[in-house]
Design a protein around this motif. Sequence first.
Motif, PDB file in Angstrom:
ATOM      1  N   ILE A   1       0.850  -1.206   0.000  1.00  0.00           N
ATOM      2  CA  ILE A   1       0.000   0.000   0.000  1.00  0.00           C
ATOM      3  C   ILE A   1       0.881   1.251   0.000  1.00  0.00           C
ATOM      4  N   ILE A   2       1.940   1.173   0.854  1.00  0.00           N
ATOM      5  CA  ILE A   2       2.856   2.329   0.933  1.00  0.00           C
ATOM      6  C   ILE A   2       3.556   2.554  -0.397  1.00  0.00           C
ATOM      7  N   ASN A   3       4.023   1.478  -1.016  1.00  0.00           N
ATOM      8  CA  ASN A   3       4.687   1.593  -2.338  1.00  0.00           C
ATOM      9  C   ASN A   3       3.732   2.146  -3.373  1.00  0.00           C
ATOM     10  N   SER A   4       2.481   1.702  -3.293  1.00  0.00           N
ATOM     11  CA  SER A   4       1.489   2.185  -4.259  1.00  0.00           C
ATOM     12  C   SER A   4       1.273   3.681  -4.092  1.00  0.00           C
ATOM     13  N   GLU A   5       1.216   4.106  -2.815  1.00  0.00           N
ATOM     14  CA  GLU A   5       1.028   5.544  -2.568  1.00  0.00           C
ATOM     15  C   GLU A   5       2.242   6.337  -3.035  1.00  0.00           C
ATOM     16  N   ASN A   6       3.403   5.780  -2.781  1.00  0.00           N
ATOM     17  CA  ASN A   6       4.639   6.471  -3.218  1.00  0.00           C
ATOM     18  C   ASN A   6       4.682   6.619  -4.738  1.00  0.00           C
ATOM     19  N   ILE A   7       4.256   5.502  -5.369  1.00  0.00           N
ATOM     20  CA  ILE A   7       4.252   5.550  -6.859  1.00  0.00           C
ATOM     21  C   ILE A   7       3.279   6.619  -7.339  1.00  0.00           C
ATOM     22  N   LYS A   8       2.102   6.683  -6.700  1.00  0.00           N
ATOM     23  CA  LYS A   8       1.117   7.689  -7.095  1.00  0.00           C
ATOM     24  C   LYS A   8       1.677   9.100  -6.887  1.00  0.00           C
ATOM     25  N   ASN A   9       2.351   9.334  -5.748  1.00  0.00           N
ATOM     26  CA  ASN A   9       2.921  10.667  -5.472  1.00  0.00           C
ATOM     27  C   ASN A   9       3.998  11.039  -6.485  1.00  0.00           C
ATOM     28  N   ILE A  10       4.816   9.988  -6.773  1.00  0.00           N
ATOM     29  CA  ILE A  10       5.889  10.236  -7.757  1.00  0.00           C
ATOM     30  C   ILE A  10       5.297  10.602  -9.117  1.00  0.00           C
ATOM     31  N   VAL A  11       4.285   9.847  -9.531  1.00  0.00           N
ATOM     32  CA  VAL A  11       3.637  10.131 -10.828  1.00  0.00           C
ATOM     33  C   VAL A  11       3.024  11.521 -10.830  1.00  0.00           C
ATOM     34  N   ARG A  12       2.359  11.837  -9.653  1.00  0.00           N
ATOM     35  CA  ARG A  12       1.720  13.149  -9.549  1.00  0.00           C
ATOM     36  C   ARG A  12       2.767  14.279  -9.635  1.00  0.00           C
ATOM     37  N   GLU A  13       3.884  14.077  -8.933  1.00  0.00           N
ATOM     38  CA  GLU A  13       4.930  15.095  -8.961  1.00  0.00           C
ATOM     39  C   GLU A  13       5.533  15.229 -10.373  1.00  0.00           C
ATOM     40  N   GLU A  14       5.706  14.076 -11.023  1.00  0.00           N
ATOM     41  CA  GLU A  14       6.246  14.130 -12.393  1.00  0.00           C
ATOM     42  C   GLU A  14       5.287  14.867 -13.327  1.00  0.00           C
ATOM     43  N   MET A  15       3.973  14.598 -13.112  1.00  0.00           N
ATOM     44  CA  MET A  15       2.989  15.273 -13.970  1.00  0.00           C
ATOM     45  C   MET A  15       2.974  16.781 -13.696  1.00  0.00           C
ATOM     46  N   ASN A  16       3.054  17.113 -12.370  1.00  0.00           N
ATOM     47  CA  ASN A  16       3.099  18.554 -12.020  1.00  0.00           C
ATOM     48  C   ASN A  16       4.349  19.227 -12.596  1.00  0.00           C
ATOM     49  N   TYR A  17       5.476  18.530 -12.477  1.00  0.00           N
ATOM     50  CA  TYR A  17       6.727  19.081 -13.009  1.00  0.00           C
ATOM     51  C   TYR A  17       6.632  19.279 -14.519  1.00  0.00           C
ATOM     52  N   GLU A  18       6.070  18.246 -15.172  1.00  0.00           N
ATOM     53  CA  GLU A  18       5.954  18.343 -16.648  1.00  0.00           C
ATOM     54  C   GLU A  18       5.021  19.471 -17.033  1.00  0.00           C
TER      55      GLU A  18
END
Length: 295
Positions: A1-18
């Motif tokens: 669950i924690i890894n899934s949340e981390n992946i979601k945050n990472i994706v979200r941050e990458e999308m925000n950065y992009e």
Amino acid sequence: IINSENIKNIVREEMNYEFERKAALQKVEDEKRQVLYDEQAKRHVQQMVFIGLSALLLFGIAFLIYSRLQLKKRLTLQRDLAEYEQKALHLQMNPHFVFNCLGSISSFIVQNGTDQAIKYLSKFSKLMRLTLEYSKESLIPIDKEIESLQNYLELEQLRFNNMFEFEITKDPNIEDDMALPPLLLQPFVENSIIHGIVPKKMRGRITVGFKLEGEKLICTVTDDGIGINRSKKLKEASVTVHKSMAMEITRKRLEVIQAVTSRHSQVEIKEITNATGEPAGTRIILHLPVQYANN
């Protein structure tokens, strides 16, 4: 669950950065386009101003050229008019001069006989040849005017039995091609003889001079006759009073000279007095602009 949340945050941050990166790039592109547009607008305004100034300058140059051409044309017409007037006045002078000379010859024949009359006619024919030669010109060298005056004065000396002596002087600074209108001084010399020396009934003297004063040619005719005032009184008392056409024509010729050269021309008539204040002659002074025969 924690890894899934981390992946979601990472994706979200990458999308925000992009998204932010694309927004920044878009902003830079917009700023570049705005700068380019401003530069183009500024360049367009400069081009319009340049075109307007160029058109105005070309119009000004064209107007200036047209004005100068019109002025040149007007000045040329004025100069031609003045030249024709000068020639017309000179043509008026010639018949008057010839008439006076023929009158002198007639008087001389009656008074002095055939031999002296032949000598007189010889000098008269030489003078007429010179006069006809000069009549083609609006200006003649001063030496030719002196030659003409020399002949005229010699004729009048013969006519009046050497009643006067004369002298003609010329300033050495006067150049050979300096000139003046032909027969300009003859009427003044004639007046000095007829109205100055002859009424005096004594031997007299006439002096003709040419000199330079700056940009002026000064011509003088001086006699030791009865003086201008007494001469006027004798004319008024005379039954055969007549207006001197030659003097009037000469004044008009001086006006024409002034119009042509745009420089002042005038004639002065002064009475000469002796030590006791009595009249001792007349001096005529002509102020003429310096002119040259090749003009």
